[in-house]
Design a protein around this motif. Structure first.
Motif, short mmCIF file in Angstrom:
data_model
loop_
_atom_site.label_atom_id
_atom_site.label_comp_id
_atom_site.label_asym_id
_atom_site.label_seq_id
_atom_site.Cartn_x
_atom_site.Cartn_y
_atom_site.Cartn_z
N LEU A 17 6.67 -4.89 -7.29
CA LEU A 17 5.37 -4.38 -6.85
C LEU A 17 4.71 -3.54 -7.94
O LEU A 17 5.38 -2.80 -8.67
N SER A 18 3.38 -3.67 -8.02
CA SER A 18 2.59 -2.79 -8.89
C SER A 18 2.66 -1.37 -8.34
O SER A 18 3.07 -1.15 -7.20
N LYS A 19 2.21 -0.40 -9.14
CA LYS A 19 2.21 0.99 -8.69
C LYS A 19 1.40 1.15 -7.39
O LYS A 19 1.86 1.78 -6.43
N ALA A 20 0.22 0.55 -7.35
CA ALA A 20 -0.64 0.68 -6.16
C ALA A 20 0.04 0.09 -4.92
O ALA A 20 0.03 0.69 -3.83
N ALA A 21 0.64 -1.10 -5.09
CA ALA A 21 1.29 -1.74 -3.94
C ALA A 21 2.56 -0.98 -3.54
O ALA A 21 2.83 -0.80 -2.34
N ALA A 22 3.32 -0.51 -4.52
CA ALA A 22 4.54 0.25 -4.21
C ALA A 22 4.20 1.52 -3.44
O ALA A 22 4.90 1.90 -2.49
N ASP A 23 3.10 2.19 -3.85
CA ASP A 23 2.69 3.41 -3.14
C ASP A 23 2.26 3.09 -1.71
O ASP A 23 2.61 3.82 -0.77
N ALA A 24 1.48 2.02 -1.53
CA ALA A 24 1.03 1.65 -0.18
C ALA A 24 2.24 1.31 0.70
O ALA A 24 2.32 1.76 1.85
N VAL A 25 3.18 0.54 0.15
CA VAL A 25 4.37 0.16 0.92
C VAL A 25 5.17 1.41 1.30
O VAL A 25 5.61 1.57 2.45
N GLU A 26 5.33 2.31 0.35
CA GLU A 26 6.07 3.56 0.64
C GLU A 26 5.41 4.34 1.77
O GLU A 26 6.08 4.86 2.67
N ASN A 27 4.07 4.40 1.75
CA ASN A 27 3.35 5.12 2.80
C ASN A 27 3.44 4.42 4.16
O ASN A 27 3.42 5.09 5.19
N LEU A 28 3.51 3.10 4.14
CA LEU A 28 3.48 2.35 5.40
C LEU A 28 4.86 2.19 6.04
O LEU A 28 4.96 2.03 7.25
N LEU A 29 5.91 2.19 5.25
CA LEU A 29 7.25 2.00 5.83
C LEU A 29 7.56 3.14 6.79
O LEU A 29 7.20 4.29 6.53
N PRO A 30 8.24 2.82 7.92
CA PRO A 30 8.66 3.89 8.82
C PRO A 30 9.65 4.81 8.09
O PRO A 30 10.38 4.36 7.19
N ALA A 31 9.69 6.08 8.47
CA ALA A 31 10.52 7.06 7.76
C ALA A 31 11.98 6.61 7.69
O ALA A 31 12.65 6.77 6.67
N PHE A 111 -0.87 -0.82 10.69
CA PHE A 111 -0.60 -1.36 9.35
C PHE A 111 0.89 -1.41 9.03
O PHE A 111 1.32 -2.23 8.23
N THR A 112 1.67 -0.53 9.65
CA THR A 112 3.13 -0.61 9.47
C THR A 112 3.66 -1.92 10.03
O THR A 112 4.39 -2.65 9.36
N GLU A 113 3.25 -2.23 11.25
CA GLU A 113 3.70 -3.50 11.83
C GLU A 113 3.17 -4.68 11.03
O GLU A 113 3.88 -5.68 10.84
N ALA A 114 1.94 -4.60 10.55
CA ALA A 114 1.37 -5.69 9.74
C ALA A 114 2.22 -5.93 8.49
O ALA A 114 2.51 -7.08 8.14
N LEU A 115 2.64 -4.87 7.82
CA LEU A 115 3.48 -5.00 6.63
C LEU A 115 4.84 -5.61 6.97
O LEU A 115 5.34 -6.50 6.26
N LEU A 116 5.44 -5.15 8.07
CA LEU A 116 6.76 -5.67 8.44
C LEU A 116 6.67 -7.14 8.87
O LEU A 116 7.54 -7.95 8.53
N PHE A 117 5.63 -7.49 9.60
CA PHE A 117 5.45 -8.90 9.98
C PHE A 117 5.20 -9.77 8.74
O PHE A 117 5.82 -10.82 8.58
#
Ligand code: DCM
Ligand code: DCM
Ligand code: DCM
Ligand code: ZN
Ligand code: ZN
Length: 262
Positions: A17-31, A111-117
């Motif tokens: 992942l790019s920096k932008a995508a890695a940051d978005a994924v980190e923010n969206l993943l459940p704790a 958006f968390t569910e959208a990422l996981l799906f």
């Protein structure tokens, strides 16, 4: 795929992942995921029963013996409701995630569910028998033996080939298998891997599904009939296809997330 197949796809994707995508994924993943996409890559399988509408989104049924896929013809569920297939779901969750960060979109989607799906379905569309024939439900009704054990052809491709690879070649350790695939992506597959990423829009599920039904006909179904005994000859010729599809799924999940969040 089973748990390990999905884990492999997500573990290949996250470091790409790019920096932008890695940051978005980190923010969206459940704790509880602790910033590990692989740890929640099978979440969509666990919620199939609770989110009953989602169970039709893991696969596409294509016409028996035709060995082709067309979105307009094939992407529907058993009730004929259009867009309800794994290619439609990838388009849908990609569209949802494209609005992440926009003003006023915050309450519209989870958006968390959208990422996981999306992460799960990008894996499933690369399992050849998830784009299999209609009447055998993607190989679910074809009884076979995997070496001495009873199985069904669908499960051979979801789990058995991967498990046997892990046991024989990787000391029963999925992390070693992931390392080997990552290494191949940067060496022997480096040129091809660039081509796997190519897509004129944000994501290209119709390309992935078309490749899938071709692989199902040329490799998964080929030479198999009811009660076939599948052993070394099948394992050694099909495991390279499984490895290729897992690698493609991971590279394309990363490329799609990079385009979404880029
Ligand atoms: N869908 C799509 N593109 C969109 C919205 C929806 O392909 N922009 C498809 C994918 C979903 C299906 O619709 O699997 C079901 O969505 P819904 O429940 O919103 O009808
Ligand atoms: N979630 C998950 N696993 C679950 C339940 C939910 O990954 N068993 C996802 C989807 C939810 C998000 O995490 O939208 C936040 O869930 P929670 O409130 O359970 O942390
Ligand atoms: N499956 C499929 N095609 C179908 C039905 C199911 O690819 N027409 C997949 C979804 C699961 C597996 O097969 O990965 C088992 O499905 P089920 O639990 O519905 O039997
Ligand atoms: Zn499956
Ligand atoms: Zn699935």
């Amino acid at each position: 795929w089973g748990i390990d197949g999905h884990l492999i796809v997500c573990r290949i994707a996250q470091p790409r992942l790019s920096k932008a995508a890695a940051d978005a994924v980190e923010n969206l993943l459940p704790a509880y995921a602790d910033n590990d996409l692989g740890s929640v890559c099978s979440w969509a399988d666990r919620v199939k029963f609770h989110y009953h509408w989602s169970s039709a989104l893991h696969f596409i049924d294509t016409p028996d013996n035709l060995c082709t896929y067309q979105y307009s013809r094939d992407c529907k569920d058993e009730d004929g409701i259009k867009d309800r297939c794994v290619a439609g779901a990838i388009n849908n969750y990609t569209t949802q995630l494209l609005s992440y960060g926009n003003e006023n979109s915050a309450s519209q989607y989870n958006f968390t569910e959208a990422l996981l799906f999306l992460s799960h379905f990008m894996g499933d569309i690369h399992q050849p028998l998830h784009v299999g024939f209609t009447s055998d439900r993607g190989g679910n009704t074809i009884d076979v033996h995997w070496y001495k054990r009873k199985s069904v052809l669908h499960h051979v491709w979801d789990d058995n080939i991967i498990e046997t690879e892990e046991d024989r070649f990787y000391d029963s350790n999925v992390d070693e298998m992931i390392d080997a695939l990552q290494k191949n992506i940067t060496t022997i597959w480096a040129n091809q891997a660039k081509a796997w990423e190519a897509c004129s829009t944000t994501t290209c599920p119709d390309i992935y599904a078309s490749e899938g039904i071709k692989a199902a006909c040329n490799w998964a179904y080929k030479g198999v009939s009811e009660d076939s005994v599948l052993e070394d000859n099948y394992f050694l010729t099909r495991s390279p296809i499984v490895n290729l599809r897992l690698a493609q799924g991971g590279v394309r999940l990363a490329a799609t997330l990079n385009r979404i969040f880029g």
